[in-house]
Design a protein around this motif. Structure first.
Motif, mmCIF file in Angstrom:
data_model
loop_
_atom_site.group_PDB
_atom_site.id
_atom_site.type_symbol
_atom_site.label_atom_id
_atom_site.label_comp_id
_atom_site.label_asym_id
_atom_site.label_seq_id
_atom_site.Cartn_x
_atom_site.Cartn_y
_atom_site.Cartn_z
ATOM 1 N N UNK A 83 11.906 116.393 -104.433
ATOM 2 C CA UNK A 83 11.365 117.202 -103.234
ATOM 3 C C UNK A 83 11.793 118.288 -103.700
ATOM 4 N N UNK A 136 12.168 122.373 -102.962
ATOM 5 C CA UNK A 136 12.058 123.332 -101.788
ATOM 6 C C UNK A 136 12.177 124.753 -102.423
ATOM 7 N N UNK A 174 15.631 110.275 -99.780
ATOM 8 C CA UNK A 174 16.892 109.336 -99.473
ATOM 9 C C UNK A 174 15.589 108.406 -97.766
ATOM 10 N N UNK A 175 15.220 107.170 -98.570
ATOM 11 C CA UNK A 175 15.128 106.503 -97.524
ATOM 12 C C UNK A 175 15.678 104.566 -97.821
ATOM 13 N N UNK A 176 14.953 104.122 -96.882
ATOM 14 C CA UNK A 176 14.881 103.184 -97.077
ATOM 15 C C UNK A 176 15.018 102.015 -95.582
ATOM 16 N N UNK A 177 15.639 101.230 -95.902
ATOM 17 C CA UNK A 177 15.901 99.739 -94.335
ATOM 18 C C UNK A 177 15.561 98.708 -94.777
ATOM 19 N N UNK A 192 10.985 108.136 -89.735
ATOM 20 C CA UNK A 192 10.771 106.960 -89.977
ATOM 21 C C UNK A 192 10.145 106.485 -88.040
ATOM 22 N N UNK A 247 13.023 100.898 -91.267
ATOM 23 C CA UNK A 247 13.056 102.238 -92.254
ATOM 24 C C UNK A 247 13.728 102.876 -91.352
ATOM 25 N N UNK A 248 13.813 104.167 -92.782
ATOM 26 C CA UNK A 248 14.306 105.116 -92.307
ATOM 27 C C UNK A 248 14.227 106.482 -93.216
ATOM 28 N N UNK A 249 14.019 106.981 -92.635
ATOM 29 C CA UNK A 249 13.634 108.558 -93.979
ATOM 30 C C UNK A 249 14.898 109.630 -94.012
ATOM 31 N N UNK A 254 13.785 115.197 -96.194
ATOM 32 C CA UNK A 254 13.692 116.671 -97.312
ATOM 33 C C UNK A 254 14.349 117.928 -97.079
ATOM 34 N N UNK A 291 23.208 104.326 -93.664
ATOM 35 C CA UNK A 291 21.469 103.357 -92.233
ATOM 36 C C UNK A 291 22.515 101.990 -92.062
ATOM 37 N N UNK A 323 13.828 102.688 -102.821
ATOM 38 C CA UNK A 323 13.996 104.190 -102.467
ATOM 39 C C UNK A 323 14.835 104.891 -102.565
#
Lengths: 112, 154
Positions: free
Chosen positions: A56, A58, A87-90, B51, B58-60, B63, B85, B101
């Motif tokens: 990203x 900015x 940053x993401x996931x799960x 999310x 899921x998580x996000x 930005x 998380x 991710x």
């Protein structure tokens, strides 16, 4: 202008948190950055030269992808450009609930 | 094995956050300083999970929120050292989604299991490697106030 370097990119930017470049546009700023620190290039761009989907950019508070002129957006010495990976996931586990399948994110169209 | 040093209040805060958002995933950032064996964490920052369409698995972090967190870290003389998380009703091991991710090379990814609303095990994984192509998670020991509380394989 200042370019703020996030933690994972710092080793490839001379260990600096902030780098100053002279540039008239966002694109020029990135080119100046990767010119001074070529190791950054592979972390920011695909082999085809497109900005990686998870990177990203900015300009102050604005996502460059959504600016009308995108990489051609004019910048001034007072502006800050942040380069920040997503940053993401799960678990990704349905857990007995509906699993929503997302389309994979495509590479950004800018930087062609 | 690298070591993530966490003050007890941050360890407790991460787990409390996971319980509060259950059955949805919580997420946040860890601010700290590099040490010889890993990161020494000095602060945590709660983040919103964008999310909302699938927050249970899921998580996000937005930005722009990361941009703000990065500024906060620099003001405090620290840097973003990692993220946390929760895994609601799921083991505290990184998932294929977590790995796909994960892009913060050299940073710690803390995962807390929340089983039926109660925080369970908490693990940390270092995203090692130098590029997207060779990145991999490594088990990381968590040391809290000089008390080792375990590693993912423990």
């Amino acid at each position: 202008m200042n370019i703020l370097i996030s933690t994972p990119l710092r080793p490839f930017a001379g260990g600096q948190h902030v780098l100053q470049v002279e540039a008239g546009t966002v694109g020029e700023a990135i080119r100046a950055l990767t010119g001074a620190h070529p190791e950054l290039r592979k972390h920011l761009f695909t082999p085809e030269g497109k900005l990686r989907a998870f990177v990203n950019l900015y300009l102050n508070e604005d996502d460059v992808r959504y600016l009308p002129d995108r990489e051609n957006t004019r910048v001034s010495a007072a502006d800050s450009l942040s380069i920040i990976p997503s940053i993401a996931g799960g678990t990704g586990h349905p857990g007995g609930r509906a699993l929503i399948i997302l389309q994979p994110a495509g590479e950004a169209e800018i930087w062609n | 094995m690298s070591i993530l040093r966490l003050p007890r209040f941050i360890y407790d805060e991460i787990r409390a956050h996971g319980e509060e958002t259950y059955p949805q995933e919580c997420c946040g950032a860890l601010l700290g300083h590099p040490a010889a064996e890993g990161w020494r964490i000095v602060a945590s920052v709660r983040s919103g999970n964008t999310r909302t369409d699938s927050a249970h698995n899921r998580y996000q972090i937005a930005p722009v929120e990361l941009v703000h967190i990065q500024r906060t870290a620099r003001r405090q003389g620290a840097e973003i050292a990692g993220f946390y998380h929760s895994h609601p009703d799921h083991p505290p091991q990184w998932s294929p989604t977590d790995f796909a991710e994960a892009h913060w090379l050299g940073c710690s990814y803390v995962i807390t299991e929340v089983a039926q609303g109660k925080a369970g095990r908490t693990n940390s994984f270092l995203l090692a490697g130098t590029t997207e192509e060779d990145k991999h998670f490594e088990d990381e020991a968590i040391v809290m106030d000089d008390e080792r509380i375990g590693a993912p394989s423990a």
